[in-house]
Design an enzyme around this catalytic site. Structure first.
Site, mmCIF file in Angstrom:
data_model
loop_
_atom_site.group_PDB
_atom_site.id
_atom_site.type_symbol
_atom_site.label_atom_id
_atom_site.label_comp_id
_atom_site.label_asym_id
_atom_site.label_seq_id
_atom_site.Cartn_x
_atom_site.Cartn_y
_atom_site.Cartn_z
ATOM 1 N N LYS A 231 0.812 -1.221 0.000
ATOM 2 C CA LYS A 231 0.000 0.000 0.000
ATOM 3 C C LYS A 231 0.842 1.266 0.000
ATOM 4 O O LYS A 231 2.012 1.254 0.368
ATOM 5 C CB LYS A 231 -0.990 -0.026 1.170
ATOM 6 N N ARG A 265 -3.931 -9.969 4.759
ATOM 7 C CA ARG A 265 -4.212 -9.981 3.328
ATOM 8 C C ARG A 265 -2.959 -9.494 2.605
ATOM 9 O O ARG A 265 -2.500 -8.376 2.863
ATOM 10 C CB ARG A 265 -5.404 -9.068 3.035
#
Ligand code: 7PM
Length: 289
Positions: A231, A265
């Site tokens: 991210k 995740r």
């Protein structure tokens, strides 16, 4: 060991597949892209490719494969129900029969929830926390667990000016309200996973506060899922582009498990699994489990 930790040591029944949450698990990310399914020949090639990638992630130790047919990328446009069904359902059907893992579906749409579970999905992962029309009832009627994620705003503009008075309190309050809505709709707590939604309407400071204080979410008594893999927060910290964020992603996964996350995740399953094992062994002060 704290009571909170004991309270969240439970298991998830994902369409008959039991996930033991006394140790952390990795959820491998499988994106099913729009243009890969444009014609008949391409379709089969893409399905084969999806199956191979999923099998590779399971071989690396993934307990879940998260199939996503809608891009929730900041600024992304929304996809139609029929388009999302066309992308996701064939993949879920193929994977659920052939892959030794829980098939999770990253969706917010009632029709996709219903069809996915019929096709063999064992978990619904909704970045909109079942707030779309019909989603709550669709999830209630299925018997699979749901992951409720917090997002401020909509993917289109969520990163423009994220604002909170106190990020932890606000994310917690949102999740509590969605848990209550689930319970009212008939979704028992034993079927609920929570996620603070790293990168979804949060500044770097908000994301870092959530990561450092993730243990506060353990008070909910439900398993915590965290998604930090590749991210932009990790790009902002390290200055690296998305294809060079493996090491930062692994470091973040370690911290998330150390602060109580039970499902990570991630795109890079093998590396992430090693990291979460280090965090788990440290929490437990033993190599058992
Ligand atoms: C661009 C930006 C593309 C962000 C994809 C993303 C999460 C999730 C996603 C998460 C849960 C990504 C995200 N992130 N579901 N789906 N938690 N539960 O990085 O953090 O894959 S999409």
């Amino acid at each position: 060991m704290s009571d909170k930790r004991l309270a969240s040591a439970q298991s998830l029944d994902c369409a008959g597949r039991l996930i033991d949450l006394s140790f952390p698990h990795v959820m491998g990310v499988l994106n099913v892209t729009p243009d890969s399914f444009s014609d008949g020949g391409q379709f089969n090639a893409s399905l084969d490719d999806a199956l191979r990638r999923a099998e590779a992630m399971v071989a690396e130790g993934a307990s879940f494969i998260d199939v996503g047919g809608e891009s929730t990328r900041p600024g992304a446009v929304e996809v139609s129900v029929s388009e999302e069904l066309d992308r996701v359902i064939p993949v879920v059907e193929a994977l659920s029969q052939r892959v030794d893992a829980v098939i999770s579906v990253d969706t917010s749409k009632a029709a996709v929830i219903e069809e996915s579970v019929r096709a063999g999905a064992g978990l619904i992962n909704d970045v909109r926390a079942l707030q779309e029309p019909g989603a709550l009832d669709a999830a209630a009627e299925s018997s699979v667990p749901v992951c409720l994620m917090h997002m401020q705003g909509k993917p289109k503009d969520m990163q423009k000016a994220p604002q909170y008075e106190r990020v932890i309190d606000e994310v917690l309050a949102f999740l509590q309200a969605r848990i209550a809505a689930c319970e009212t709709a008939g979704i028992e707590r034993s079927r609920i996973v929570v996620d603070p939604g790293f990168g979804f309407g949060k500044s770097p400071g908000h994301n870092l506060t959530l990561l450092n204080c993730l243990d506060e979410f353990q008070g909910l008594g439900l398993p915590i899922l965290a998604g930090l893999s590749r991210k932009s927060l990790l790009g902002q910290i390290t200055g690296r582009p998305v294809d060079q964020r493996l090491i930062a992603s692994v470091a973040a996964a370690t911290l998330a498990v150390y602060r109580g996350a039970r499902i990570i995740r991630a795109h890079d399953v093998a590396a992430t699994l090693d990291a979460v094992k280090v965090a788990q062994a440290t929490i437990r002060e033993t190599l058992d489990e």
